[in-house]
Scaffold this motif. Structure first.
Motif, PDB file in Angstrom:
ATOM      1  N   ARG A  86       4.883   5.057  -3.192  1.00 20.42           N
ATOM      2  CA  ARG A  86       4.132   6.278  -3.520  1.00 20.42           C
ATOM      3  C   ARG A  86       3.083   5.962  -4.582  1.00 20.42           C
ATOM      4  O   ARG A  86       3.035   4.871  -5.138  1.00 20.42           O
ATOM      5  CB  ARG A  86       5.089   7.360  -4.047  1.00 20.42           C
ATOM      6  CG  ARG A  86       6.307   7.623  -3.175  1.00 20.42           C
ATOM      7  CD  ARG A  86       5.967   8.343  -1.905  1.00 20.42           C
ATOM      8  NE  ARG A  86       7.179   8.708  -1.165  1.00 20.42           N
ATOM      9  CZ  ARG A  86       7.182   9.252   0.043  1.00 20.42           C
ATOM     10  NH1 ARG A  86       6.017   9.505   0.649  1.00 20.42           N
ATOM     11  NH2 ARG A  86       8.319   9.535   0.643  1.00 20.42           N
ATOM     12  N   GLU A  87       2.287   6.943  -4.878  1.00 26.11           N
ATOM     13  CA  GLU A  87       1.273   6.777  -5.928  1.00 26.11           C
ATOM     14  C   GLU A  87       1.918   6.447  -7.267  1.00 26.11           C
ATOM     15  O   GLU A  87       1.338   5.720  -8.080  1.00 26.11           O
ATOM     16  CB  GLU A  87       0.436   8.057  -6.048  1.00 26.11           C
ATOM     17  CG  GLU A  87      -0.511   8.297  -4.883  1.00 26.11           C
ATOM     18  CD  GLU A  87      -1.660   7.287  -4.839  1.00 26.11           C
ATOM     19  OE1 GLU A  87      -1.827   6.508  -5.799  1.00 26.11           O
ATOM     20  OE2 GLU A  87      -2.383   7.278  -3.830  1.00 26.11           O
ATOM     21  N   LYS A  91       0.839  -1.200   0.000  1.00 23.11           N
ATOM     22  CA  LYS A  91       0.000   0.000   0.000  1.00 23.11           C
ATOM     23  C   LYS A  91       0.873   1.248   0.000  1.00 23.11           C
ATOM     24  O   LYS A  91       2.039   1.220   0.405  1.00 23.11           O
ATOM     25  CB  LYS A  91      -0.923  -0.006   1.217  1.00 23.11           C
ATOM     26  CG  LYS A  91      -1.905  -1.180   1.248  1.00 23.11           C
ATOM     27  CD  LYS A  91      -2.717  -1.158   2.525  1.00 23.11           C
ATOM     28  CE  LYS A  91      -3.730  -2.304   2.544  1.00 23.11           C
ATOM     29  NZ  LYS A  91      -3.070  -3.637   2.574  1.00 23.11           N
ATOM     30  N   VAL A  92       0.303   2.356  -0.434  1.00 24.68           N
ATOM     31  CA  VAL A  92       1.006   3.641  -0.389  1.00 24.68           C
ATOM     32  C   VAL A  92       1.392   3.936   1.064  1.00 24.68           C
ATOM     33  O   VAL A  92       0.577   3.790   1.981  1.00 24.68           O
ATOM     34  CB  VAL A  92       0.110   4.770  -0.945  1.00 24.68           C
ATOM     35  CG1 VAL A  92       0.751   6.134  -0.691  1.00 24.68           C
ATOM     36  CG2 VAL A  92      -0.136   4.567  -2.427  1.00 24.68           C
ATOM     37  N   LYS A 116       2.353   2.779  -7.546  1.00 28.52           N
ATOM     38  CA  LYS A 116       1.066   2.100  -7.697  1.00 28.52           C
ATOM     39  C   LYS A 116       0.521   2.262  -9.116  1.00 28.52           C
ATOM     40  O   LYS A 116      -0.048   1.329  -9.683  1.00 28.52           O
ATOM     41  CB  LYS A 116       0.051   2.630  -6.680  1.00 28.52           C
ATOM     42  CG  LYS A 116       0.446   2.428  -5.224  1.00 28.52           C
ATOM     43  CD  LYS A 116       0.799   0.983  -4.896  1.00 28.52           C
ATOM     44  CE  LYS A 116      -0.377   0.040  -5.001  1.00 28.52           C
ATOM     45  NZ  LYS A 116      -0.003  -1.353  -4.632  1.00 28.52           N
TER      46      LYS A 116
END
Length: 212
Positions: free
Chosen positions: A192-193, A157-158, A196
């Protein structure tokens, strides 16, 4: 001309002695050089002990705390996760393909009184769901880090942190933090995004739900 009885006894003694010497060499090599790794399950990376100062450095650079779930992918004798549990009260998962290493990790955790905080799994980290990790610890060769990187991007997950001893993650994912410990240093990244989004285009086999 046939061999005398004495010659046969001498030959048999020499043969048995040679077998004993070979057995002793194998036992010594297993104890001193980790030959048992080659004689057990096929591994992508052999077991090398992590020095205490490296363990401490890896935990500190990740800022591990009691709210973390720390996975060690290829945990060896479990010393990193055990230290996270003992020093910071973190929960952890020891994952290794070698049952002998998991057995050692379980014994070590019990000796330190933190076995209730740690889950032990025998399995391949390429086939395991570690998406609940908030911290992932690695001590793997560089090529294995690169193979594992898309799995890390896909699963974590972020905000999750990744720490590696000695090996980076490639020039296109530079470390966020570094510490000059060990041969090549300790490196840390935060998911980070951007990772993802990159992971959206990566097709990977579905990990197993659980591997006890």
């Amino acid at each position: 001309m046939g061999l005398s009885r004495r010659s046969w006894i001498g030959f048999a003694g020499f043969f048995v002695g040679s077998l004993l010497v070979c057995a002793l060499i194998v036992i010594t090599a297993k104890a001193q050089f980790g030959l048992d790794e080659a004689m057990g399950p096929r591994l992508d990376a052999g077991f090398i002990s992590t020095y205490p100062e490296i363990v401490d450095g890896m935990l500190k650079i990740a800022d591990v705390n009691k709210d973390d779930l720390v996975y060690d992918l290829g945990c060896g004798d479990g010393r990193i996760v055990i230290a996270a549990a003992k020093q910071y009260g973190a929960r952890g998962v020891c994952l290794d393909l070698n049952p002998k290493r998991i057995g050692e990790a379980m014994a070590n955790a019990k000796a330190e009184g933190v076995q209730h905080l740690i889950k032990f799994q025998i399995g391949d980290f390429f086939k395991t769901d570690f998406s609940d990790a908030t911290v992932v610890m690695l001590y793997l060769p560089a090529d294995l880090n690169l193979r594992l990187r898309p799995y890390i991007w896909k699963q974590l997950k972020v905000g999750a942190r990744v720490v590696s001893h000695d090996s980076g993650m490639g020039p296109d994912w530079p470390a966020e933090k570094t510490e000059p410990l060990g041969h090549n240093g300790i490196f840390m990244w935060t998911i980070r995004e951007a990772q993802k989004k990159e992971a959206e285009h990566i097709k990977l086999p579905a990990p197993a739900v659980d591997q006890e």
